[in-house]
Write a protein that holds these residues in place. Sequence first.
Motif, PDB file in Angstrom:
ATOM      1  N   ILE A  14       0.508  -0.968  -0.285  1.00  0.00           N
ATOM      2  CA  ILE A  14       0.059  -0.009  -0.009  1.00  0.00           C
ATOM      3  C   ILE A  14       0.499   1.072   0.105  1.00  0.00           C
ATOM      4  O   ILE A  14       0.390   1.908  -0.463  1.00  0.00           O
ATOM      5  N   TYR A  18       1.686   4.171  -2.850  1.00  0.00           N
ATOM      6  CA  TYR A  18       0.761   5.486  -3.002  1.00  0.00           C
ATOM      7  C   TYR A  18       2.195   6.146  -3.053  1.00  0.00           C
ATOM      8  O   TYR A  18       1.888   7.708  -3.373  1.00  0.00           O
ATOM      9  N   LEU A  59      -5.124  -0.419  -7.246  1.00  0.00           N
ATOM     10  CA  LEU A  59      -5.675   0.192  -6.493  1.00  0.00           C
ATOM     11  C   LEU A  59      -5.853   1.707  -6.325  1.00  0.00           C
ATOM     12  O   LEU A  59      -4.619   2.800  -6.459  1.00  0.00           O
ATOM     13  N   LEU A  61      -6.260   5.376  -3.568  1.00  0.00           N
ATOM     14  CA  LEU A  61      -5.985   6.132  -2.391  1.00  0.00           C
ATOM     15  C   LEU A  61      -6.742   7.335  -2.053  1.00  0.00           C
ATOM     16  O   LEU A  61      -7.019   7.880  -3.047  1.00  0.00           O
ATOM     17  N   VAL A  79      -8.716   2.488   0.731  1.00  0.00           N
ATOM     18  CA  VAL A  79      -8.147   1.859  -0.195  1.00  0.00           C
ATOM     19  C   VAL A  79      -8.774   1.261  -0.912  1.00  0.00           C
ATOM     20  O   VAL A  79      -9.566   0.026  -0.766  1.00  0.00           O
ATOM     21  N   THR A  91     -13.114  -2.412  -0.907  1.00  0.00           N
ATOM     22  CA  THR A  91     -12.768  -0.730  -0.107  1.00  0.00           C
ATOM     23  C   THR A  91     -12.432  -1.270   0.986  1.00  0.00           C
ATOM     24  O   THR A  91     -13.772  -1.450   1.609  1.00  0.00           O
TER      25      THR A  91
END
Length: 111
Positions: A14, A18, A59, A61, A79, A91
Amino acid sequence: LIVLITSSLFVVLILMVYLLFECFCQKWMLPVDSRSEKRPTKADFRESGGFEQEAAVMLGLYREDYYDKQTTQKGIFEVSVLKSRFSSETTVNLLFDERFGQFKNLAKSQY
């Protein structure tokens, strides 16, 4: 131990997504900047040179306090699995702890 390793790898994934997303947004102005609904969609990546078609997982964000400074959702990331060849689209909300640079599961009551 396996759950801990899997959770740690997921958090690293993640964070990497990002950072890549931030670099991508700085290089190209995405349509999200010009619309009222700021949550990312698959359509935001249509002009990315085939990224949407080639990716196995996409993904998105979203952080509400980035756009609305008065929100009560401080530090919470949505996410969204925008595309996945391996699972369904969903989500998950995660709390980002800036002190340690880590995401935490909001479902656990200890946070």
